[in-house]
Design an enzyme around this catalytic site. Sequence first.
Site, PDB file in Angstrom:
ATOM      1  N   GLU A 171       0.194   5.219   0.565  1.00 41.04           N
ATOM      2  CA  GLU A 171      -0.766   6.089   1.070  1.00 41.04           C
ATOM      3  C   GLU A 171      -0.215   7.523   0.730  1.00 41.04           C
ATOM      4  O   GLU A 171       0.745   7.709   0.290  1.00 41.04           O
ATOM      5  CB  GLU A 171      -0.927   6.013   2.638  1.00 41.04           C
ATOM      6  CG  GLU A 171      -1.459   4.760   2.867  1.00 41.04           C
ATOM      7  CD  GLU A 171      -1.887   4.555   4.771  1.00 41.04           C
ATOM      8  OE1 GLU A 171      -1.212   5.229   5.457  1.00 41.04           O
ATOM      9  OE2 GLU A 171      -2.456   3.648   4.793  1.00 41.04           O
ATOM     10  N   ASN A 172      -1.320   8.673   0.948  1.00 41.74           N
ATOM     11  CA  ASN A 172      -0.992   9.803   0.326  1.00 41.74           C
ATOM     12  C   ASN A 172      -1.552  11.030   1.594  1.00 41.74           C
ATOM     13  O   ASN A 172      -2.496  10.681   2.031  1.00 41.74           O
ATOM     14  CB  ASN A 172      -1.702   9.921  -0.899  1.00 41.74           C
ATOM     15  CG  ASN A 172      -1.235  11.053  -1.618  1.00 41.74           C
ATOM     16  OD1 ASN A 172      -1.610  12.281  -1.468  1.00 41.74           O
ATOM     17  ND2 ASN A 172      -0.418  10.915  -2.650  1.00 41.74           N
ATOM     18  N   ALA A 173      -1.143  11.920   1.800  1.00 42.43           N
ATOM     19  CA  ALA A 173      -1.254  12.917   2.388  1.00 42.43           C
ATOM     20  C   ALA A 173      -2.862  13.504   2.071  1.00 42.43           C
ATOM     21  O   ALA A 173      -3.537  13.880   2.936  1.00 42.43           O
ATOM     22  CB  ALA A 173      -0.342  14.273   2.531  1.00 42.43           C
TER      23      ALA A 173
ATOM     24  N   CYS B 232      -3.962   0.473  -2.722  1.00 45.09           N
ATOM     25  CA  CYS B 232      -3.843  -0.836  -1.879  1.00 45.09           C
ATOM     26  C   CYS B 232      -2.781  -1.448  -2.448  1.00 45.09           C
ATOM     27  O   CYS B 232      -2.340  -1.526  -3.591  1.00 45.09           O
ATOM     28  CB  CYS B 232      -5.062  -1.443  -1.975  1.00 45.09           C
ATOM     29  SG  CYS B 232      -6.668  -0.973  -0.876  1.00 45.09           S
TER      30      CYS B 232
ATOM     31  N   CYS C 249     -10.646  -3.688  -4.489  1.00 45.55           N
ATOM     32  CA  CYS C 249      -9.565  -4.682  -4.951  1.00 45.55           C
ATOM     33  C   CYS C 249     -10.186  -5.979  -5.317  1.00 45.55           C
ATOM     34  O   CYS C 249      -9.615  -6.456  -6.397  1.00 45.55           O
ATOM     35  CB  CYS C 249      -8.593  -4.804  -3.939  1.00 45.55           C
ATOM     36  SG  CYS C 249      -7.469  -3.132  -3.651  1.00 45.55           S
TER      37      CYS C 249
ATOM     38  N   ASN D 118       0.794  -1.148  -0.071  1.00 39.77           N
ATOM     39  CA  ASN D 118      -0.004   0.148  -0.051  1.00 39.77           C
ATOM     40  C   ASN D 118       0.949   1.453  -0.020  1.00 39.77           C
ATOM     41  O   ASN D 118       1.996   1.104   0.806  1.00 39.77           O
ATOM     42  CB  ASN D 118      -0.983  -0.143   1.062  1.00 39.77           C
ATOM     43  CG  ASN D 118      -0.359  -0.246   2.577  1.00 39.77           C
ATOM     44  OD1 ASN D 118       0.683  -0.969   2.662  1.00 39.77           O
ATOM     45  ND2 ASN D 118      -1.217   0.162   3.507  1.00 39.77           N
TER      46      ASN D 118
ATOM     47  N   TYR E 131      -5.837  11.765   1.500  1.00 41.21           N
ATOM     48  CA  TYR E 131      -6.001  10.210   2.084  1.00 41.21           C
ATOM     49  C   TYR E 131      -6.593   9.303   0.893  1.00 41.21           C
ATOM     50  O   TYR E 131      -6.161   8.346   0.584  1.00 41.21           O
ATOM     51  CB  TYR E 131      -6.817  10.299   3.249  1.00 41.21           C
ATOM     52  CG  TYR E 131      -6.328  10.648   4.454  1.00 41.21           C
ATOM     53  CD1 TYR E 131      -5.041  11.084   4.664  1.00 41.21           C
ATOM     54  CD2 TYR E 131      -6.968  10.710   5.568  1.00 41.21           C
ATOM     55  CE1 TYR E 131      -4.427  11.548   5.757  1.00 41.21           C
ATOM     56  CE2 TYR E 131      -6.315  11.050   6.810  1.00 41.21           C
ATOM     57  CZ  TYR E 131      -4.958  11.484   6.777  1.00 41.21           C
ATOM     58  OH  TYR E 131      -4.514  11.920   8.152  1.00 41.21           O
TER      59      TYR E 131
ATOM     60  N   GLU F  11      -2.858  -4.472  -3.252  1.00 39.83           N
ATOM     61  CA  GLU F  11      -3.340  -5.406  -4.462  1.00 39.83           C
ATOM     62  C   GLU F  11      -3.275  -4.676  -5.680  1.00 39.83           C
ATOM     63  O   GLU F  11      -2.815  -5.442  -6.770  1.00 39.83           O
ATOM     64  CB  GLU F  11      -4.745  -5.993  -4.195  1.00 39.83           C
ATOM     65  CG  GLU F  11      -5.017  -6.909  -3.042  1.00 39.83           C
ATOM     66  CD  GLU F  11      -5.285  -6.111  -1.797  1.00 39.83           C
ATOM     67  OE1 GLU F  11      -4.936  -4.962  -1.491  1.00 39.83           O
ATOM     68  OE2 GLU F  11      -5.955  -6.790  -0.901  1.00 39.83           O
TER      69      GLU F  11
ATOM     70  N   CYS G 118     -10.203  -5.443  -0.040  1.00 37.60           N
ATOM     71  CA  CYS G 118     -11.257  -4.355   0.179  1.00 37.60           C
ATOM     72  C   CYS G 118     -12.138  -4.559  -1.220  1.00 37.60           C
ATOM     73  O   CYS G 118     -11.877  -5.283  -2.014  1.00 37.60           O
ATOM     74  CB  CYS G 118     -10.845  -2.910   0.188  1.00 37.60           C
ATOM     75  SG  CYS G 118     -10.340  -2.272  -1.391  1.00 37.60           S
TER      76      CYS G 118
HETATM   77  N1  THU Z   1      -5.153  -1.914   2.397  1.00 35.59           N
HETATM   78  C1  THU Z   1      -4.511  -2.613   1.654  1.00 35.59           C
HETATM   79  O1  THU Z   1      -3.478  -2.040   1.046  1.00 35.59           O
HETATM   80  N2  THU Z   1      -5.008  -3.908   0.972  1.00 35.59           N
HETATM   81  C2  THU Z   1      -6.272  -4.269   1.574  1.00 35.59           C
HETATM   82  O2  THU Z   1      -6.614  -5.428   1.414  1.00 35.59           O
HETATM   83  C3  THU Z   1      -6.761  -3.764   3.018  1.00 35.59           C
HETATM   84  C4  THU Z   1      -6.383  -2.207   3.032  1.00 35.59           C
HETATM   85  C5  THU Z   1      -4.442  -0.669   2.852  1.00 35.59           C
HETATM   86  C6  THU Z   1      -5.023   0.382   2.490  1.00 35.59           C
HETATM   87  C7  THU Z   1      -4.854   1.490   3.508  1.00 35.59           C
HETATM   88  O3  THU Z   1      -3.371   1.922   3.277  1.00 35.59           O
HETATM   89  C8  THU Z   1      -4.441   0.716   4.819  1.00 35.59           C
HETATM   90  O4  THU Z   1      -4.378  -0.623   4.269  1.00 35.59           O
HETATM   91  C9  THU Z   1      -5.597   0.982   5.761  1.00 35.59           C
HETATM   92  O5  THU Z   1      -6.799   0.582   5.255  1.00 35.59           O
END
Ligand code: THU
Length: 136
Positions: free
Chosen positions: A46-48, A55, A91, A44, A50, A57, A88
């Site tokens: 992330e970014n400021a 993800c 994904c 994953n 949000y 995947e 999620c």
């Molecule tokens: N996240 C994933 O990368 N994959 C998943 O299957 C569930 C959630 C990440 C997204 C976010 O960066 C962090 O987990 C919290 O949700």
Amino acid sequence: MSPAIEDLFEAASAARALAHAPYSGFAVGAALRDETGAVHAGCNVENAAYPVGTCAEAGAIAAMVAGGGRRIRAILVLGAGSTLVTPCGACRQRIREFAEGATPVHVAGPEGLRRSFSLDELLPASFGPENLGDRR
Ligand code: THU
């Protein structure tokens, strides 16, 4: 764990160690095997801002496509915590684009494999490329 799943676990674990997750503090790794047998991994990011975060995947799928792979034969997602880190909803649909209903989706924790699903179990009665038929 079978050797095939172990390969995915190791690749997902290595990618997870590189995750950029300063906001959630929740690092995730994913790894998949494509139709050539090649393994592609992602974490994953992330970014400021949000919602812009991606993800693990999505990263693994992007790596597969950029590497020339077009079919997911198996995928493994690795995250910590006491509950299963299943993909999620978005994904699940991303995986659906490149996988069959019977394709295994393995869910792991840092200690090893926790549970295996089929994509159909996670995304029943799904919409996919076939739905677009001749319009493609
Ligand atoms: N996240 C994933 O990368 N994959 C998943 O299957 C569930 C959630 C990440 C997204 C976010 O960066 C962090 O987990 C919290 O949700």
